[in-house]
Design an enzyme around this catalytic site. Sequence first.
Site, PDB file in Angstrom:
ATOM      1  N   LYS A   1       3.754  -3.967   6.716  1.00 10.78           N
ATOM      2  CA  LYS A   1       3.779  -4.251   5.269  1.00 10.78           C
ATOM      3  C   LYS A   1       5.141  -3.865   4.687  1.00 10.78           C
ATOM      4  O   LYS A   1       5.715  -4.582   3.878  1.00 10.78           O
ATOM      5  CB  LYS A   1       2.682  -3.447   4.550  1.00 10.78           C
TER       6      LYS A   1
ATOM      7  N   HIS B   1       1.000   7.896   9.241  1.00 10.31           N
ATOM      8  CA  HIS B   1      -0.128   7.744   8.319  1.00 10.31           C
ATOM      9  C   HIS B   1      -1.347   7.197   9.087  1.00 10.31           C
ATOM     10  O   HIS B   1      -1.206   6.309   9.939  1.00 10.31           O
ATOM     11  CB  HIS B   1       0.262   6.767   7.200  1.00 10.31           C
TER      12      HIS B   1
ATOM     13  N   SER C   1       0.834  -1.206   0.000  1.00  8.30           N
ATOM     14  CA  SER C   1       0.000   0.000   0.000  1.00  8.30           C
ATOM     15  C   SER C   1       0.865   1.250   0.000  1.00  8.30           C
ATOM     16  O   SER C   1       1.928   1.279   0.619  1.00  8.30           O
ATOM     17  CB  SER C   1      -0.882  -0.009   1.252  1.00  8.30           C
TER      18      SER C   1
ATOM     19  N   ASP D   1       5.319   7.222   5.672  1.00  6.31           N
ATOM     20  CA  ASP D   1       4.853   8.121   6.740  1.00  6.31           C
ATOM     21  C   ASP D   1       4.433   7.302   7.963  1.00  6.31           C
ATOM     22  O   ASP D   1       3.364   6.682   7.976  1.00  6.31           O
ATOM     23  CB  ASP D   1       3.664   8.941   6.207  1.00  6.31           C
TER      24      ASP D   1
HETATM   25  N1  LIG Z   1      -8.301  -1.028   0.850  1.00  8.73           N
HETATM   26  C1  LIG Z   1      -7.537  -0.148   0.245  1.00  8.73           C
HETATM   27  O1  LIG Z   1      -7.957   0.955  -0.136  1.00  8.73           O
HETATM   28  C2  LIG Z   1      -6.091  -0.488  -0.037  1.00  8.73           C
HETATM   29  C3  LIG Z   1      -5.266   0.506  -0.507  1.00  8.73           C
HETATM   30  C4  LIG Z   1      -3.961   0.180  -0.865  1.00  8.73           C
HETATM   31  C5  LIG Z   1      -3.503  -1.116  -0.727  1.00  8.73           C
HETATM   32  N2  LIG Z   1      -4.327  -2.073  -0.211  1.00  8.73           N
HETATM   33  C6  LIG Z   1      -3.768  -3.445  -0.099  1.00  8.73           C
HETATM   34  O2  LIG Z   1      -4.089  -4.149  -1.266  1.00  8.73           O
HETATM   35  C7  LIG Z   1      -4.144  -5.558  -0.974  1.00  8.73           C
HETATM   36  C8  LIG Z   1      -5.456  -6.135  -1.493  1.00  8.73           C
HETATM   37  O3  LIG Z   1      -6.527  -5.520  -0.802  1.00  8.73           O
HETATM   38  P1  LIG Z   1      -8.008  -6.151  -0.848  1.00  8.73           P
HETATM   39  O4  LIG Z   1      -8.895  -5.133  -0.224  1.00  8.73           O
HETATM   40  O5  LIG Z   1      -8.305  -6.653  -2.194  1.00  8.73           O
HETATM   41  O6  LIG Z   1      -7.800  -7.397   0.120  1.00  8.73           O
HETATM   42  P2  LIG Z   1      -8.870  -8.127   1.063  1.00  8.73           P
HETATM   43  O7  LIG Z   1     -10.182  -8.224   0.344  1.00  8.73           O
HETATM   44  O8  LIG Z   1      -8.861  -7.491   2.417  1.00  8.73           O
HETATM   45  O9  LIG Z   1      -8.242  -9.583   1.126  1.00  8.73           O
HETATM   46  C9  LIG Z   1      -7.232  -9.938   2.030  1.00  8.73           C
HETATM   47  C10 LIG Z   1      -7.158 -11.460   2.001  1.00  8.73           C
HETATM   48  O10 LIG Z   1      -6.151 -11.909   2.904  1.00  8.73           O
HETATM   49  C11 LIG Z   1      -6.604 -13.137   3.431  1.00  8.73           C
HETATM   50  N3  LIG Z   1      -5.955 -13.447   4.697  1.00  8.73           N
HETATM   51  C12 LIG Z   1      -5.912 -12.655   5.822  1.00  8.73           C
HETATM   52  N4  LIG Z   1      -5.271 -13.322   6.797  1.00  8.73           N
HETATM   53  C13 LIG Z   1      -4.901 -14.519   6.291  1.00  8.73           C
HETATM   54  C14 LIG Z   1      -4.219 -15.640   6.830  1.00  8.73           C
HETATM   55  N5  LIG Z   1      -3.773 -15.650   8.083  1.00  8.73           N
HETATM   56  N6  LIG Z   1      -4.014 -16.717   6.025  1.00  8.73           N
HETATM   57  C15 LIG Z   1      -4.451 -16.732   4.746  1.00  8.73           C
HETATM   58  N7  LIG Z   1      -5.119 -15.687   4.176  1.00  8.73           N
HETATM   59  C16 LIG Z   1      -5.342 -14.600   4.956  1.00  8.73           C
HETATM   60  C17 LIG Z   1      -8.079 -12.927   3.651  1.00  8.73           C
HETATM   61  O11 LIG Z   1      -8.703 -14.178   3.737  1.00  8.73           O
HETATM   62  P3  LIG Z   1     -10.238 -14.311   4.240  1.00  8.73           P
HETATM   63  O12 LIG Z   1     -11.020 -13.977   3.008  1.00  8.73           O
HETATM   64  O13 LIG Z   1     -10.339 -15.696   4.677  1.00  8.73           O
HETATM   65  O14 LIG Z   1     -10.402 -13.319   5.339  1.00  8.73           O
HETATM   66  C18 LIG Z   1      -8.461 -12.128   2.420  1.00  8.73           C
HETATM   67  O15 LIG Z   1      -8.870 -12.972   1.388  1.00  8.73           O
HETATM   68  C19 LIG Z   1      -3.961  -5.665   0.526  1.00  8.73           C
HETATM   69  O16 LIG Z   1      -2.601  -5.914   0.811  1.00  8.73           O
HETATM   70  C20 LIG Z   1      -4.347  -4.284   1.018  1.00  8.73           C
HETATM   71  O17 LIG Z   1      -3.765  -3.954   2.242  1.00  8.73           O
HETATM   72  C21 LIG Z   1      -5.604  -1.782   0.136  1.00  8.73           C
END
Ligand SMILES: NC(=O)c1ccc[n+]([C@@H]2O[C@H](COP(=O)([O-])OP(=O)(O)OC[C@H]3O[C@@H](n4cnc5c(N)ncnc54)[C@H](OP(=O)(O)O)[C@@H]3O)[C@@H](O)[C@H]2O)c1
Length: 299
Positions: A201, A187, A179, A184
């Site tokens: 991360k 943040h 991300s 920062d």
């Molecule tokens: N949200 C934002 O605006 C944003 C911005 C920038 C970057 N990001 C990053 O972009 C990436 C993708 O985001 P997203 O929103 O598409 O992701 P997400 O829907 O939150 O998916 C995260 C996945 O990680 C899995 N997970 C968590 N703990 C686990 C464990 N112990 N073992 C195996 N799997 C596990 C979850 O499984 P379950 O389905 O079983 O829970 C889920 O499928 C992430 O790294 C996020 O931080 C997000």
Amino acid sequence: MTTAAAATTMRLSSPFKAPPLRPPCHRVVPSRRGPGRAGLAVSAAAGGSPPTVLVTGAGGRTGQIVYKKLKEKADQFVARGLVRTPDSKSKIDGGDDVFIGDIRDPGSIAPAIDGIDALIILTSGVPKMKPGFDPSKGGRPEFYFEEGSDPEQVDWIGQKNQIDAAKSIGVKQIVLVGSMGGTDLNHPLNKLGNGNILVWKRKAEQYLADSGVPYTIIRAGGLQDKDGGVRELIVGKDDEILKTETKTIARADVAEVCIQALLFEEAKFKAFDLASKPEGEGTPTTDFKSVFAQIATRF
Ligand SMILES: NC(=O)c1ccc[n+]([C@@H]2O[C@H](COP(=O)([O-])OP(=O)(O)OC[C@H]3O[C@@H](n4cnc5c(N)ncnc54)[C@H](OP(=O)(O)O)[C@@H]3O)[C@@H](O)[C@H]2O)c1
């Protein structure tokens, strides 16, 4: 999406909406060069069998798009997924190519890693909204991480376990989605559930960059559930994009960049921020080789 998940997404996206201070970094413009390919696709193009690519977090919102795209490109890739629960597996109609495991437990992910050529990491700690928040009363919801599922455990130890396992079997490339915001310490995302999520991360990103394995680190802006392939992508470094107005990106575009990163040597040993112009502004990106070629940052 559940109300809590929607609220979480909203909350997680909001820090990317700060007022603009500086112009964006590089805009990704179409190249005049041909779309010459290399990377993992070479062996398949040369008549070898397609590379096996594992996407972890395959039940997540971006991970499931990557898994679907890999399946659709069966001539180029053998798709594999890793999910945490049987529920997630059925959500994506996973067959024998979808493994169930917990990234905090190296033994549980070994079967999914065994024999892969490339790994796309899309696992992440997921903050949960504390019950009792009433939007009609104003204020902000509070978040927490389930015990044992805090960012240190998931975004650091869990990602490290995947990197170690993949390296041990001689994987050819690891793509890690992180991300923007990691430069920062203060943040707002770090304050979420007191999890310091961007710190952990970033630690995993550094570990990958130091691993010796060819890598691509994609630091995405605020993720949106919108169509992909209809916007001009913007890449940058050091969170400079966060100071502009163009700091969001469709999950579908992030998913496509993950896959394109496997196809071009220019994507290897690179780390970059990723966002897009609004739809209708600029030219939708199709030349990913040029995107990767213009990135000079290794971390
Ligand atoms: N949200 C934002 O605006 C944003 C911005 C920038 C970057 N990001 C990053 O972009 C990436 C993708 O985001 P997203 O929103 O598409 O992701 P997400 O829907 O939150 O998916 C995260 C996945 O990680 C899995 N997970 C968590 N703990 C686990 C464990 N112990 N073992 C195996 N799997 C596990 C979850 O499984 P379950 O389905 O079983 O829970 C889920 O499928 C992430 O790294 C996020 O931080 C997000």
